[in-house]
Write a protein that holds these residues in place. Structure first.
Motif, short mmCIF file in Angstrom:
data_model
loop_
_atom_site.label_atom_id
_atom_site.label_comp_id
_atom_site.label_asym_id
_atom_site.label_seq_id
_atom_site.Cartn_x
_atom_site.Cartn_y
_atom_site.Cartn_z
N LYS A 53 -12.01 24.25 44.67
CA LYS A 53 -12.48 25.64 44.78
C LYS A 53 -11.81 26.54 43.75
O LYS A 53 -12.47 27.37 43.12
N ARG A 54 -10.51 26.37 43.57
CA ARG A 54 -9.79 27.20 42.59
C ARG A 54 -10.29 26.94 41.16
O ARG A 54 -10.44 27.88 40.38
N ARG A 55 -10.54 25.69 40.84
CA ARG A 55 -11.04 25.37 39.50
C ARG A 55 -12.43 25.95 39.29
O ARG A 55 -12.75 26.44 38.20
N LYS A 56 -13.27 25.89 40.31
CA LYS A 56 -14.62 26.47 40.20
C LYS A 56 -14.55 27.97 39.99
O LYS A 56 -15.30 28.51 39.19
N LEU A 57 -13.65 28.65 40.70
CA LEU A 57 -13.48 30.09 40.53
C LEU A 57 -12.95 30.43 39.13
O LEU A 57 -13.41 31.40 38.52
N GLU A 58 -12.02 29.64 38.64
CA GLU A 58 -11.49 29.87 37.29
C GLU A 58 -12.56 29.66 36.24
O GLU A 58 -12.64 30.40 35.26
N ASP A 59 -13.40 28.63 36.43
CA ASP A 59 -14.47 28.36 35.47
C ASP A 59 -15.52 29.46 35.45
O ASP A 59 -16.12 29.75 34.42
N ALA A 60 -15.72 30.11 36.60
CA ALA A 60 -16.72 31.17 36.70
C ALA A 60 -16.21 32.49 36.10
O ALA A 60 -17.01 33.35 35.75
N ALA A 61 -14.91 32.61 35.97
CA ALA A 61 -14.33 33.88 35.45
C ALA A 61 -14.41 33.98 33.95
O ALA A 61 -14.70 33.16 33.21
#
Length: 61
Positions: A53-61
């Motif tokens: 989840k953290r990696r997905k959020l970072e990729d979306a930023a």
């Protein structure tokens, strides 16, 4: 966001962490996450889902 990893009970009443995206058991640090107690598998699953989840959020930023 839906969890990528889930617990699966095998026929021997042991647990594994399943990768729903790859449709296979998880290998983490060269270790197959299978044949575990429920608490071990749940802890691993929780950590892996949080990382995902953290990696997905970072990729979306």
């Amino acid at each position: 966001m839906e969890d990528r990893f889930e617990l699966v009970l095998d026929p021997h009443d042991l647990w594994m962490v399943w990768d729903k995206e790859k449709e296979e058991p998880v290998v983490f640090a060269d270790q197959l996450l299978a044949g575990l107690s429920k608490s071990e598998a749940a802890a691993a699953c929780e950590v892996l889902n949080e990382i995902y989840k953290r990696r997905k959020l970072e990729d979306a930023a």
